[in-house]
Scaffold this motif. Structure first.
Motif, PDB file in Angstrom:
ATOM      1  N   GLY A  99       0.830  -1.197   0.000  1.00 32.25           N
ATOM      2  CA  GLY A  99       0.000   0.000   0.000  1.00 32.25           C
ATOM      3  C   GLY A  99       0.861   1.241   0.000  1.00 32.25           C
ATOM      4  N   PRO A 100       0.209   2.396   0.016  1.00 34.36           N
ATOM      5  CA  PRO A 100       0.985   3.640  -0.036  1.00 34.36           C
ATOM      6  C   PRO A 100       1.757   3.875   1.257  1.00 34.36           C
ATOM      7  CG  PRO A 100      -1.343   4.115   0.297  1.00 34.36           C
ATOM      8  CD  PRO A 100      -1.235   2.643   0.057  1.00 34.36           C
ATOM      9  N   ARG A 101       2.867   4.545   1.120  1.00 33.99           N
ATOM     10  CA  ARG A 101       3.690   4.918   2.277  1.00 33.99           C
ATOM     11  C   ARG A 101       2.949   6.010   3.050  1.00 33.99           C
ATOM     12  NH1 ARG A 101       8.852   4.171   3.626  1.00 33.99           N
ATOM     13  NH2 ARG A 101       9.917   5.777   4.818  1.00 33.99           N
ATOM     14  N   LEU A 103       2.064   9.302   4.751  1.00 34.98           N
ATOM     15  CA  LEU A 103       2.577  10.655   4.591  1.00 34.98           C
ATOM     16  C   LEU A 103       2.907  11.277   5.936  1.00 34.98           C
ATOM     17  CD1 LEU A 103      -0.264  11.874   2.219  1.00 34.98           C
ATOM     18  CD2 LEU A 103       2.036  11.279   1.520  1.00 34.98           C
ATOM     19  N   TYR A 111      -4.006  16.548   0.434  1.00 37.13           N
ATOM     20  CA  TYR A 111      -4.596  15.428  -0.296  1.00 37.13           C
ATOM     21  C   TYR A 111      -6.081  15.318   0.055  1.00 37.13           C
ATOM     22  CZ  TYR A 111       0.155  14.075  -1.335  1.00 37.13           C
ATOM     23  OH  TYR A 111       1.441  14.081  -1.790  1.00 37.13           O
TER      24      TYR A 111
END
Length: 112
Positions: A99-101, A103, A111
């Motif tokens: 998955g995304p790192r 933030l 975002y």
């Protein structure tokens, strides 16, 4: 199914890598001092905040990041060994293996 896979894989990796985690902990203590772990608040799923853990690669204090990064810290980062404590975050459900790192918190308003 993804969560079950995350738990199983993180648990197995934590057990398998426990000798490496122990050695890196001792080396971090020897080269970088205390604290051994770097912790930072990051937003997770739906913006819920959690504490992310990594091995500390910089000296504490003020100054530019490149000036505070220790030679041992450079080695940790290059080998990605500084990321191993994040398996604990995966086990806890704060993060997923895929998955995304997460933030930094200050980027969250940028975002949607």
């Amino acid at each position: 199914m993804k969560r079950c896979t995350d738990i199983l894989v993180a648990l197995v990796l934590l057990i398998l890598f426990s000798p490496i985690l122990f050695c890196v902990s001792l080396l971090t203590l020897a080269f970088n001092g205390r604290p051994i772990l770097f912790s930072q608040t990051r937003p997770g799923l739906h913006g819920k905040l959690f504490t992310l853990y990594k091995f500390r690669s910089m000296k504490t204090g003020e100054g530019l990041d490149e000036d505070r990064l220790t030679p041992f810290g450079k080695l940790l980062r290059k080998s990605s060994l500084d990321e191993l404590p994040q398996l604990w975050n995966v086990l806890r459900g704060d993060m997923s293996l895929v998955g995304p790192r997460p933030l930094l918190v200050q980027y969250l308003p940028l975002y949607n």
